[in-house]
Each structure stands twice: as C-alpha cells, then as structure tokens.
Design a protein around this motif. Structure first.
Motif, PDB file in Angstrom:
ATOM      1  N   THR A  29      12.573  -0.503   9.070  1.00 25.68           N
ATOM      2  CA  THR A  29      12.971   0.102  10.343  1.00 25.68           C
ATOM      3  C   THR A  29      11.753   0.159  11.254  1.00 25.68           C
ATOM      4  O   THR A  29      10.648   0.456  10.792  1.00 25.68           O
ATOM      5  CB  THR A  29      13.518   1.529  10.109  1.00 25.68           C
ATOM      6  OG1 THR A  29      14.679   1.448   9.307  1.00 25.68           O
ATOM      7  CG2 THR A  29      13.876   2.204  11.417  1.00 25.68           C
ATOM      8  N   LEU A  30      11.997  -0.118  12.520  1.00 23.66           N
ATOM      9  CA  LEU A  30      10.908  -0.011  13.494  1.00 23.66           C
ATOM     10  C   LEU A  30      10.642   1.449  13.815  1.00 23.66           C
ATOM     11  O   LEU A  30      11.558   2.259  13.902  1.00 23.66           O
ATOM     12  CB  LEU A  30      11.264  -0.754  14.778  1.00 23.66           C
ATOM     13  CG  LEU A  30      11.427  -2.273  14.671  1.00 23.66           C
ATOM     14  CD1 LEU A  30      11.973  -2.825  15.995  1.00 23.66           C
ATOM     15  CD2 LEU A  30      10.088  -2.943  14.328  1.00 23.66           C
ATOM     16  N   LEU A  31       9.381   1.759  13.995  1.00 25.31           N
ATOM     17  CA  LEU A  31       8.983   3.105  14.414  1.00 25.31           C
ATOM     18  C   LEU A  31       8.300   2.970  15.766  1.00 25.31           C
ATOM     19  O   LEU A  31       7.298   2.273  15.899  1.00 25.31           O
ATOM     20  CB  LEU A  31       8.005   3.695  13.398  1.00 25.31           C
ATOM     21  CG  LEU A  31       7.357   5.026  13.775  1.00 25.31           C
ATOM     22  CD1 LEU A  31       8.367   6.159  13.736  1.00 25.31           C
ATOM     23  CD2 LEU A  31       6.188   5.342  12.837  1.00 25.31           C
ATOM     24  N   GLY A  33       8.194   5.852  19.156  1.00 22.20           N
ATOM     25  CA  GLY A  33       7.662   7.205  19.356  1.00 22.20           C
ATOM     26  C   GLY A  33       7.967   8.146  18.205  1.00 22.20           C
ATOM     27  O   GLY A  33       7.356   9.201  18.054  1.00 22.20           O
ATOM     28  N   GLY A  34       8.932   7.763  17.394  1.00 17.37           N
ATOM     29  CA  GLY A  34       9.258   8.562  16.216  1.00 17.37           C
ATOM     30  C   GLY A  34      10.072   9.811  16.508  1.00 17.37           C
ATOM     31  O   GLY A  34      10.412  10.557  15.593  1.00 17.37           O
ATOM     32  N   HIS A  35      10.405  10.028  17.765  1.00 17.09           N
ATOM     33  CA  HIS A  35      11.028  11.315  18.091  1.00 17.09           C
ATOM     34  C   HIS A  35      12.534  11.356  17.891  1.00 17.09           C
ATOM     35  O   HIS A  35      13.159  12.390  18.068  1.00 17.09           O
ATOM     36  CB  HIS A  35      10.623  11.779  19.496  1.00 17.09           C
ATOM     37  CG  HIS A  35       9.393  12.638  19.411  1.00 17.09           C
ATOM     38  ND1 HIS A  35       8.293  12.270  18.675  1.00 17.09           N
ATOM     39  CD2 HIS A  35       9.117  13.862  19.923  1.00 17.09           C
ATOM     40  CE1 HIS A  35       7.386  13.226  18.753  1.00 17.09           C
ATOM     41  NE2 HIS A  35       7.854  14.200  19.494  1.00 17.09           N
ATOM     42  N   GLY A 110       8.209   9.741  23.110  1.00 12.26           N
ATOM     43  CA  GLY A 110       9.407   8.904  23.069  1.00 12.26           C
ATOM     44  C   GLY A 110       9.315   7.723  24.009  1.00 12.26           C
ATOM     45  O   GLY A 110       8.664   7.786  25.057  1.00 12.26           O
ATOM     46  N   THR A 111      10.002   6.642  23.639  1.00 14.07           N
ATOM     47  CA  THR A 111       9.941   5.411  24.431  1.00 14.07           C
ATOM     48  C   THR A 111      11.336   5.014  24.907  1.00 14.07           C
ATOM     49  O   THR A 111      12.346   5.370  24.290  1.00 14.07           O
ATOM     50  CB  THR A 111       9.386   4.247  23.592  1.00 14.07           C
ATOM     51  OG1 THR A 111      10.305   3.983  22.520  1.00 14.07           O
ATOM     52  CG2 THR A 111       8.026   4.580  23.003  1.00 14.07           C
ATOM     53  N   ILE A 112      11.367   4.235  25.960  1.00 16.09           N
ATOM     54  CA  ILE A 112      12.670   3.787  26.483  1.00 16.09           C
ATOM     55  C   ILE A 112      13.353   2.864  25.487  1.00 16.09           C
ATOM     56  O   ILE A 112      14.562   2.941  25.279  1.00 16.09           O
ATOM     57  CB  ILE A 112      12.521   3.124  27.883  1.00 16.09           C
ATOM     58  CG1 ILE A 112      13.900   2.800  28.465  1.00 16.09           C
ATOM     59  CG2 ILE A 112      11.636   1.874  27.842  1.00 16.09           C
ATOM     60  CD1 ILE A 112      13.890   2.420  29.937  1.00 16.09           C
TER      61      ILE A 112
HETATM   62  C1  FAD Z   1      12.902  18.031  20.475  1.00 11.93           C
HETATM   63  C2  FAD Z   1      13.477  16.761  21.007  1.00 11.93           C
HETATM   64  C3  FAD Z   1      14.226  16.816  22.172  1.00 11.93           C
HETATM   65  C4  FAD Z   1      14.758  15.652  22.694  1.00 11.93           C
HETATM   66  N1  FAD Z   1      15.502  15.749  23.810  1.00 11.93           N
HETATM   67  C5  FAD Z   1      16.063  14.634  24.335  1.00 11.93           C
HETATM   68  C6  FAD Z   1      16.819  14.685  25.540  1.00 11.93           C
HETATM   69  O1  FAD Z   1      16.979  15.733  26.160  1.00 11.93           O
HETATM   70  N2  FAD Z   1      17.342  13.516  26.001  1.00 11.93           N
HETATM   71  C7  FAD Z   1      17.155  12.338  25.364  1.00 11.93           C
HETATM   72  O2  FAD Z   1      17.646  11.331  25.838  1.00 11.93           O
HETATM   73  N3  FAD Z   1      16.437  12.262  24.222  1.00 11.93           N
HETATM   74  C8  FAD Z   1      15.881  13.358  23.706  1.00 11.93           C
HETATM   75  N4  FAD Z   1      15.128  13.269  22.562  1.00 11.93           N
HETATM   76  C9  FAD Z   1      14.977  11.965  21.914  1.00 11.93           C
HETATM   77  C10 FAD Z   1      13.772  11.250  22.490  1.00 11.93           C
HETATM   78  O3  FAD Z   1      14.040  10.805  23.789  1.00 11.93           O
HETATM   79  C11 FAD Z   1      13.375  10.063  21.610  1.00 11.93           C
HETATM   80  O4  FAD Z   1      12.058   9.846  21.861  1.00 11.93           O
HETATM   81  C12 FAD Z   1      14.109   8.777  21.834  1.00 11.93           C
HETATM   82  O5  FAD Z   1      15.483   8.973  21.713  1.00 11.93           O
HETATM   83  C13 FAD Z   1      13.692   7.725  20.817  1.00 11.93           C
HETATM   84  O6  FAD Z   1      12.518   7.119  21.195  1.00 11.93           O
HETATM   85  P1  FAD Z   1      11.337   6.917  20.185  1.00 11.93           P
HETATM   86  O7  FAD Z   1      10.377   6.013  20.825  1.00 11.93           O
HETATM   87  O8  FAD Z   1      10.817   8.237  19.772  1.00 11.93           O
HETATM   88  O9  FAD Z   1      12.072   6.146  18.987  1.00 11.93           O
HETATM   89  P2  FAD Z   1      11.913   6.251  17.417  1.00 11.93           P
HETATM   90  O10 FAD Z   1      12.273   7.605  16.960  1.00 11.93           O
HETATM   91  O11 FAD Z   1      10.610   5.733  16.976  1.00 11.93           O
HETATM   92  O12 FAD Z   1      13.025   5.241  16.994  1.00 11.93           O
HETATM   93  C14 FAD Z   1      14.388   5.500  17.183  1.00 11.93           C
HETATM   94  C15 FAD Z   1      15.219   4.333  16.687  1.00 11.93           C
HETATM   95  O13 FAD Z   1      15.042   3.219  17.534  1.00 11.93           O
HETATM   96  C16 FAD Z   1      14.528   2.095  16.835  1.00 11.93           C
HETATM   97  N5  FAD Z   1      13.595   1.415  17.718  1.00 11.93           N
HETATM   98  C17 FAD Z   1      12.552   2.002  18.365  1.00 11.93           C
HETATM   99  N6  FAD Z   1      11.951   1.117  19.159  1.00 11.93           N
HETATM  100  C18 FAD Z   1      12.629  -0.049  19.030  1.00 11.93           C
HETATM  101  C19 FAD Z   1      12.496  -1.333  19.618  1.00 11.93           C
HETATM  102  N7  FAD Z   1      11.537  -1.593  20.505  1.00 11.93           N
HETATM  103  N8  FAD Z   1      13.345  -2.303  19.249  1.00 11.93           N
HETATM  104  C20 FAD Z   1      14.330  -2.029  18.373  1.00 11.93           C
HETATM  105  N9  FAD Z   1      14.516  -0.842  17.791  1.00 11.93           N
HETATM  106  C21 FAD Z   1      13.666   0.133  18.125  1.00 11.93           C
HETATM  107  C22 FAD Z   1      13.918   2.673  15.603  1.00 11.93           C
HETATM  108  O14 FAD Z   1      13.909   1.740  14.553  1.00 11.93           O
HETATM  109  C23 FAD Z   1      14.813   3.850  15.315  1.00 11.93           C
HETATM  110  O15 FAD Z   1      15.949   3.429  14.644  1.00 11.93           O
HETATM  111  C24 FAD Z   1      14.563  14.412  22.031  1.00 11.93           C
HETATM  112  C25 FAD Z   1      13.808  14.372  20.868  1.00 11.93           C
HETATM  113  C26 FAD Z   1      13.260  15.520  20.352  1.00 11.93           C
HETATM  114  C27 FAD Z   1      12.438  15.441  19.113  1.00 11.93           C
END
Ligand code: FAD
Lengths: 273, 752
Positions: A29-31, A33-35, A110-112
C-alpha cells in the motif's frame, strides 16, 4: 492502537514506487500523508504488509498552470492548496475546500492524492474536484492514463485505480471569475462533513450524500434551464443515497443538501464576475 | 501586602508546557526497567456467556511472557461500590459472563508493548450472545437480567421507603410535568488511565497510578489484593486530568499489581484511547421526570423529581450520585413542598462514576428546566420567576426541603448581576426584532441559577509544612492536583504566613509513604479543606517559630512577628531567619483542618445563542457567568477552573453524548465520533465577580472546580429552547445537536 507489523520502504521516485508496487503486489500500500491510512492501521481495520512511502517525493508536489488547466502534483499537501496564490486566483474553490479539512496538523500532512485515492465520501477535496470537473492522472507499468473524476469512484472507499497505479496528478480547469462557493456543515470545526456542497460555474458537487461524491445533476440541469436558485436547490438531493449515523439521519442529510446548495448557489451568484 | 487574591502565575506551567511533566506512562524508574507490558483482551460484545477461552496460540506468540485468564488471576470478584448488592461483584477478568463492551477478559504480558496486541489478537474467546439492555427504562422491566442471582436490575435507590404524595400539587393553579434525559458523557481526560507496579524484596508493592487520590486508591487496591494497606505504596506521578473519572482506584490497578506478583516482574499498563472510551467511568446518565406546580402570580409551591439513574454494568460511584441529586433537588429556590426519589439500574454499558459536578449538575439541570417550563406555562419571564422564588439572603443558614443546609448565598443578586452584565433587556428586544423580521437565525437567551455542594464527601484534610535549613519550604498535602494548580495555590497560602516567596516552596502530594493520610481532589473540595489546612499549618509553624525564636532572641513571644522568612522583634532590627531556626532543630508542623460540613457555592449564568432555523445548528454567541465561591485565592486559577467548567457545560448542552446501538455496541468510542468541543466551538466567556464568604473556614472560601459546568449546561439548553419558543417548542433533550434541534423544529411545524 498498535498496527499489525509491516515492512516499510521509502521510494525515491515515482518509478521506483511503481516497481515496488509491482514487486509486492496486493500486499503493498502506498503511504502519502498517512492521515487516513495510519488511523485505520492503528485500529487494525487495515493491515498492509508493505508500506511504500511516497510522502517525500518532491516530484509529486507542485501546482502549475498548463494551458486552460491547473496541474497539481498528487503529493501536494492540503496546506499548500490552501495557501496557494495561484489557486486563489485561478481556482479559488479548491483552496477554500482545503481550508476546511480537519485542523492545521492534518492539513500539513494530508495530500490531495491521498484524499482522492482514499475515497471517503465525507471528504472535502473529492467533492470539490468533482464540481470542478477535474481529472486524475494515474501512472503504472503500462504507462499513464487520465480518468475524469466522474468515472473514478466505484463505491465507498473504492476507485477504478489498479493496485499497481500511482496517482501522480490532479488536473482542474482554470475557473477564473466563475462564481463558486464551498458550504460544509459540521458539528465541530475540525470534523468531517455531515454534508458539504461545492459549487463552481453552475456545477454542484456533494460530499457525504452517498457512497461516492456525487454531482447534483438534477439541480444543475434545472439551473441551466433557467430555474431559480430556490427551485434548483430543492432538487439537490435527487438521486442521492445518504446514510444515517450519529450526527445525521438520511432525511436530515437530504434537507441539509438542499439548504447548503441554496446557500452555495446564492454565494456563487454573488461571487461571479 | 497580602499575596492572597493576586494573580500569581502557575509555577507548574513551565514543566507542563514544555512536555517536562512525567505521567505514569512516561516514568523512568530503575525499578521499572525491563517491565512487562500489559495488554488486555476486552469483550467486543455487550452481554454474553463465555463458552470457551483458548489462549494457547497467544502463549506461543513472540515476546509473550504470560497470558492470564480469570481462572488464573487469583483475585476474587469484588463489589466495587459500598452499598451495592453482593451479586454485582465484578471479576478482575471475566470468566463466565461479560456485561459490557470493554470488559477485560484476558491479560497478555509481553516484553515489548508492540507485541501485546499481536498476541491478544490470537486469544480465542467464544461468546454465546445474550440480549443487551442499554436503556435504563428497559432495564427497569427486568426482562434481561445482568445478574441473574440478584433477580432484578435495580441495584439501589433513595427515598423509596414512602410513596409519592398524591396531594402534593393540590394547591397549585398550574402543574407542568416533563421527562428529561441527562445524557451519558465521557470524561475523556487527555491522559488516559495508566498504572505500573513492582514488588520489592520487603514484600511491599510500589504502584504508580493515575488517580485523583492516592490514599483511597491505596486502600482499595490493598483490599482487592487481600493485603494490609501498608503493603501498598501508591505514588501518583503527574496526572493529566480526571474530571471525577479518576477518583480512587480502577480494578485494572489491582490487576497490574497482581500480575506483577504472579510473574515476579514489574508490569506496566497504559490504556489506548479506544480502551478509555469504553473502559473508563462515564458520567451523568439519568432519566428524570420533573413535576412543578405553583400559582399564576409566579410562586412555585411544589416540586417533584423522580430519577432513574443508569449505573452501567457494574455499580460504581454513579450508584451513589442520585443522593446528591436529591439533596440539591430544590436548587436555589425556597419551595414549600419538595419530594424526590431515585432508582438505580444496571445496564450492559460502561459503568457510571463521577463527572465534573457529579450528581449536582443533574439536580440543577432538572430544577432549571422545571423553572423554565413553569415560566412558559404562566407566561412570565423566566428570570423573573427565578428571582421571585429564590431563598432570601437573610434566611441563611437555610435547610432546604432537599435536606441540605446551605451556608451562605445571595441568589437574587447573582441573577441580577448576570442579567445586567448580559444586558438582558437589550437581548430580549433584539430577539423580538429578529422574530418580527422573520430572520432565519433566531436569538435565544437562557438564564440559570445554581447552588452546589463543594467539599461534600470528606470535610477534613491533612497538611504538613517544613522549613529547611537552606530556607526552602516543603508542603505536604493530602489533596491530589491533576490540573488545578495546587503547587501554586498552596505555596501562596504558606507564603502568606511565612513571607517566603512561592518559588522557594515545594508542594508534594500523592505518595502514600510520604503522606499516609489524605482524601484527594474531587468535588471541588481541595481549597476549602486542603488549602485551608496548609494555611493553618503555616500559621501554626509561625507560632512554633516564634516560640523557638523567643528563646534565641531573648524576647517575649508577643513582641515577635514573622515576615519575609524571618522572625523579627517588632520595632527593632533583631531577627533570626526561619532557616537558621531549622538548622538548630527541624522546623515542622503537621495539622488537620476539619470544616465539619460542606459549603454551597452558587451563581447565575446567562447564555446567548444563535440558532439557524433552517439547519438547526445552535452556536453560543456569549455566556455571562457569576460564579460565587467566596473570596478568590488566585483569580488566574479560579478563572481557569471556570473556563474549563463552562466549556464542558456548553459541550454537554450542545455536543457530547455517549451512545450505544441496540446491541450495546458503543458508537461514539473515538474522538472522531464523540463530539467534545474545541476552542472553535466556544465563545469568549464573560466572567462576573461576586464573593460571598462561608463561615465554615477561616479563609471564607468555597469550591470553584465544578461551578462552570453546573451553571452553563442548563443556561445553554434553555437558550436554545428559548430561541425556538415562538414556534411553540418548550423542551428538547440534550445534547441540542443540529439534528435534534432540526427535528424539533420540524415537529413544531407539523403541529402548527
Ligand atoms: C483528525 C483528522 C481529521 C480529518 N479531517 C478531514 C476533513 O475534515 N476532511 C477531509 O477531507 N479529510 C479529513 N481527514 C483526512 C485527511 O484529509 C487525509 O490526509 C486524506 O484523506 C488522505 O491523505 P494522506 O496523504 O494522508 O493519505 P494516506 O493516509 O497516506 O493514504 C490514504 C490512502 O490513499 C492511498 N494513496 C495515497 N497517495 C496515493 C497516490 N499518490 N496514489 C495512489 N494511492 C495513494 C494510500 O495507499 C491509502 O490507501 C482528516 C484526517 C484526520 C487524521
């Protein structure tokens, strides 16, 4: 709150990430921002065997104009969207939606790409990109393909992305002076949307009104046919399928969708020019 | 100039704010080197018979040192609350039955923390599900029994010896009755529960635990372990919040100590947030039926309160709290006829304990709702009805029909001050304007008046104080700060007598070998008992120092005074420092202060809310509070207590609720689902000063810790309902979250 054991590899390029995905297959699984991923791992709702960290790939972090579109690297943080002067001018809906995501810590991690890939119907950016009519660029060993966001989601937390594909870019149109608004209804400032409505240039995206982000097509069509904002907004919940949970019943969500659409359309009408 | 009443900054803050505080899970102590980590396998089902437990695979998992079941733990089930039926004894690890999601079943001990969950996942437990019973009214029917041997789910009650008086309301022109839900809330302290234990060669166990009172936790754990209480040395490191849910000991503490005994190794445990949201005591959880009667001129003549309290699965302190609710039933009002009763039932849910206010907010919420409903019925302004019925200031001490004797109070004055500061008349005018215009955002104004009990549990407290030869001072206290600022406040009280600056005064607490006697910090008791004891000890130390100095200085005691850490002969330059006296002979006193009775702080809150009539969302625009707890020792600390309390009070009114589905599964067990507030959900608070001393202690002080919570909740609830009163809405249960408010508006429209 301790995840199942896993292997961790940090990719040094998108190409390496893709070959690692191929090498490890379904277990990987890709990681980013991890959020979204780490919370579900800590609750043991997900247990990937290998994490491929793409979080530090600078090649995935950019916002630039390309013709009529803006190209955004998948690794661009919510905070960067929120603070982008380019987007503020060329596509103001996106930073407004990004600004409502979680809290500053979340927005700095977090990332788009992660947000779009994760596919939580309550998230903000998918609804905004849907309203924008954006496209998602995926890369795999088979090359690159572009999928319109209207065809990207297949259900709750599921998309057409193949396991060996990396989202590399999100493309949205330059909306310039088109009217826009983002209305998010929450209990607390840092919550996920109970319902959110993104409006831009007469298109309406809904968050948390069904298993995937949805377009309020009936309302859009009515608007195009010259209906008033009130008349169009009254159709905003058509063809939606919202859930009932602690903060909201399905019926209440439908009502909110109508009210928020009315407000968003009104704001957008005022902002156009 | 006296240091009392000044805004001395918290001496503990630099450590807390720079992450220097040491919580139980942060402890680095050589006795805990190589400690085993405890992971508990907790029940995922609310109510079931355990048909088998297989730990063989878990025993083989990496890092596992022991896997212990209820059959092997070697501790008898215990009744956790005095007065609870013996059939409600809780096993430390469930053996044949589980009664709530989160009940511990198997203990897994591993070398490393991360190995624990993997091994725990390998424990196989078969559950034969039984129907859950979540609603106390269902529990009352007794169709599903938690304890079959008991034959009922009713585990306690108060005032059940006589029937309600059927003529109670005979003289009343108007009678209103309403069922209210005072919902279940989670304490959710930032520091979750934690404990660590190691047995020494001397046969004693050292137990570190996150608790609000070391001494009673020691006594409880010793009892559960079946050892003399001297065998247990309990130490509380820094404690990151408790709100009542950390009063005394939890069974897990004894479990940790017993597992250390079984394995012969140190054991430590720190629960996860998920565990905390089902394992830690929760609060409130009362269903109340109120009936209020009076005349159209505004006089309230009779009030009845019928409480059905939820104890959760195993009775804890929550079983006792309706006692306070009944005692405080009439609130600030002089009501000629009051009657109440309470029944407590068990349900297949997390146990109920104390939560900020503990029994008293429930009483205030009920009587304040009753006042509003009565006012609405007779068409009188709710503030006016309140002022008309409060106990007059010349009647104190006043014994109410609830049975409490209030020490001092000026209730109408508190209400007036709050109304004035809020510009009540102006607000009502603005409300009328909005209604006339048909605004979609309605204005609501809520007024509450409250009186509560502080220092209600234990009236006495110990303190000792010693001046050291280097001029520093150590204060030992039986209170147990976990955020309140005793290190600062107690140092101020000692400084007042000794003239030693607060920086040179160290306050110690929570080590039962150092401080064997103490009643801890709960029920807003600390200042009026422990603080006064410190003040008294410092005063006694001054007398002792004078006597000793009289000999050294060859002066008579009457001519001596203590200032700036020295004994001086008045009008001369002859003096000796306290430090010099301490060098000759230890300069130390130990004392106890006993107030003999609790005090009754009071106040009034005015909340101003805006309600979006289209969405049902209510936002608190302003809250003005008068919280009179007598003279204020340190306004910074007192304001902080008020702020936190008001925040929690608003949160209960608008946001927080612990919920279960029909199968007894918690559905609000993460911070994403459980809506406790952040600063963004709160307005700035307007705090109005008022200080009516109590005659019960020399400082005249009462408790301030819970006041904000008690006053704010009904004020905000009332304000939201007030905003909707023009729609014919008279009552909505808490929390007044958008969905519930919208549904009420829809229902009112349907009725219209
Ligand atoms: C406390 C808290 C509050 C939040 N509140 C909100 C909110 O109000 N609104 C909102 O929209 N979100 C919210 N989020 C979620 C946040 O926006 C996340 O950061 C986002 O949904 C996922 O981005 P990430 O980069 O952290 O992804 P990750 O957690 O790293 O990954 C999420 C998933 O996407 C996959 N993935 C990631 N990058 C790629 C890529 N480039 N290509 C293919 N697959 C990929 C991963 O494998 C994983 O399955 C919240 C999170 C937390 C912890």
């Amino acid at each position: 709150m301790i995840p199942v054991g896993f292997e961790y590899v940090r990719a040094t390029s998108v190409d390496e990430a893709i070959s690692l995905l191929v090498e490890h297959g379904e277990e990987a699984t890709l990681l980013a921002g991890g959020h979204s991923l780490l919370p579900v791992m800590k609750l043991r709702l997900a247990a990937p065997e290998v994490l491929i960290d793409i979080g530090r790939l600078s090649e995935l972090s950019y916002i630039r104009v390309e013709g009529d579109e803006i190209a955004i690297g998948a690794g661009t943080k919510h905070r960067a969207l929120e603070a982008s002067e380019l987007l503020a001018k060329e596509c103001p809906l996106l930073p407004a939606a990004a600004h409502t995501v979680g809290d500053p810590q979340v927005r700095h991690r977090g990332t788009i790409g992660g947000s779009l890939a994760h596919g939580d119907p309550a998230s903000d950016l998918p609804a905004a990109v849907l309203a924008l009519g954006g496209t998602i660029v995926l890369r795999s060993p088979r090359g690159q393909r572009t999928v319109p966001i209207t065809g990207f989601y297949t259900g709750v937390f599921s998309t057409v992305r193949d396991p060996d594909e990396v989202i590399v870019e999100v493309r949205v149109p330059r909306t310039g002076g088109a009217g826009w608004a983002y209305e998010k209804f929450v209990r607390r400032a840092n919550d996920w949307a109970i319902v959110a409505v993104a409006v831009v240039d007469g298109r309406i995206g809904l968050a948390n009104m069904g298993p995937t982000p949805l377009r309020a097509s009936a309302a859009e069509a009515a608007l195009a046919d010259g209906a008033s904002i009130e008349e169009a907004a009254a159709l905003a919940d058509q063809a939606t399928d919202p859930v009932s949970d602690v903060p909201a019943t399905a019926e209440y969500r439908r009502h909110l969708a109508r009210v928020l659409t009315k407000r968003a359309l009104t704001t957008a009408a005022g902002a156009a020019g | 100039m006296s240091i009392l009443g000044t805004r001395v900054q918290r001496v503990e803050d630099p450590l807390f704010l720079t992450r220097g505080a040491v919580y139980t899970d942060d402890l680095v102590d050589e006795r805990l080197a190589g400690a085993l980590h405890l992971t508990l396998v907790r029940s995922p089902v609310a109510h079931a018979r355990i048909t088998s437990i297989d730990v063989s695979a878990a025993r083989e998992a990496p890092g596992v040192v022991a896997v212990v079941t209820g059959a092997e733990i070697g501790l008898e089930p215990v009744v956790l609350q005095g007065g609870a039926p013996k059939e409600t004894a809780r096993p430390f690890l469930a053996t044949d039955k589980v009664r709530f999601v989160g009940e511990p079943v198997v203990a897994v001990l591993t070398e490393e923390l991360y190995q624990g969950q993997d091994a725990a996942d390998l424990v196989e437990i078969d559950y034969d599900p039984l129907p859950a019973v979540v609603d106390p009214e269902e529990a009352l029917k007794g169709e599903v029994l938690l304890f079959e041997d008991l034959g009922t789910n009713v585990v306690g009650g108060f005032g059940l010896d006589k029937e309600f008086d059927e003529h109670l309301f005979d003289d009343c022109e108007v009678v209103v009755t309403q069922k209210l839900v005072n919902q279940r809330v989670a304490a959710a302290p930032l520091e979750t529960r934690a404990a660590a234990a190691v047995w020494g060669d001397d046969g004693r166990v050292t137990l570190w635990a996150s608790t609000q009172n070391a001494q009673s936790a020691r006594d409880a754990v010793a009892g559960w372990l079946g050892v003399e209480r001297d065998v247990v040395h309990l130490i509380t490191p820094d404690v990151g919040g408790g709100f009542g849910a950390k009063i005394g000991a939890d069974p897990e503490f004894a479990l940790v100590a017993q597992l250390a005994r079984i394995t012969g190794r140190a054991v430590r445990w720190s629960e996860t947030r998920s565990e905390n949201m089902t394992g830690m005591l929760q609060g409130r959880a009362q269903i109340q039926t109120i009936t209020i009667g009076g005349n159209r001129n505004g006089d309230v003549l009779a009030y009845r309160l019928d409480v059905l309290a939820d104890a959760g699965a195993y009775p804890r302190l929550g079983m006792f709290l309706p006692y306070f609710t009944r005692q405080m039933a009439p609130g600030v009002y002089d009501i000629p006829k009051v009657e109440s009763r309470a029944r407590t039932v068990v349900t297949t849910t997390t146990s109920i304990g104390a939560y900020r206010g503990a029994g008293r907010p429930e009483a205030t919420a009920a009587i304040e709702r009753a006042m509003d409903l009565f006012a609405a019925e007779i068409g009188m302004d709710p503030a006016e009805v309140r002022k008309r019925n409060v106990i007059a200031p010349d009647k104190f001490p006043f014994t109410t029909k609830g049975g409490a004797t209030y020490d001092s109070g000026e209730y109408a004055k508190a209400i007036d001050k709050a109304l004035e500061a809020a510009d009540y008349a102006g607000l009502r005018a603005e409300q009328a304007r909005r209604r006339e215009r048909g605004d979609t955002v309605a204005l609501g104004i809520g007024v509450s008046a409250y009186v509560e009990i502080t220092g209600g549990g234990a009236f006495a407290e110990n303190a000792s104080i010693e001046v050291h030869p280097d001029g520093t001072v150590t204060v030992l206290t039986g209170t147990s700060p976990h955020g309140q600022g005793h290190a600062t406040a107690w140092a101020m009280l000692a400084s007042e007598h000794l003239g030693v600056p607060v920086e040179k005064i160290t306050v110690k607490h929570g080590d039962t070998d150092l401080i064997p006697r103490g009643a801890g910090t709960m029920g807003s008791r600390s200042l009026q008992t422990g603080g006064v004891a410190v003040y008294q000890a410092a005063g006694e130390l001054v007398e002792l120092a004078k006597q000793r100095a009289a000999e050294v200085l060859e002066a008579s005691v009457e001519d001596l005074e203590v200032a700036e850490g020295a004994v001086n002969v008045r009008g001369t330059t002859t003096s000796i420092t306290l430090a010099a006296l301490a060098e000759k002979e230890p300069l130390k006193v130990q004392t106890k202060f006993d107030s003999g009775a609790p005090t009754f702080p009071f106040g009034a809150h005015v909340a101003v809310v805006e309600v979006d009539l289209e969405t049902g969302r209510a936002v608190v625009d302003r809250i003005v509070t008068v919280d009179d707890a007598g003279p204020v020792l340190n306004p910074l600390l007192a304001d902080g207590q008020r702020h936190g309390g008001i925040a929690q009070g608003i949160a209960q009114a608008l946001l927080e609720e612990v919920r279960y589905d029909d199968e007894g599964n918690p559905i609000t067990a993460t911070f994403a689902d459980y809506a406790f507030p952040s600063a963004a959900e709160l307005p700035s608070f307007t705090l109005v000063d008022m200080a009516t001393p109590t005659p019960l202690n020399p400082l005249g002080v009462k408790g301030i810790g819970e006041a904000g919570t008690i006053g704010a909740t009904p004020a905000v609830q009332s304000a939201v309902i007030d905003a909707l009163s023009h729609l014919g809405i008279r009552h909505i249960d808490m929390p007044l979250a958008p969905l519930r408010v919208w549904e009420a508006i829809q229902a009112a429209k349907g009725d219209a």
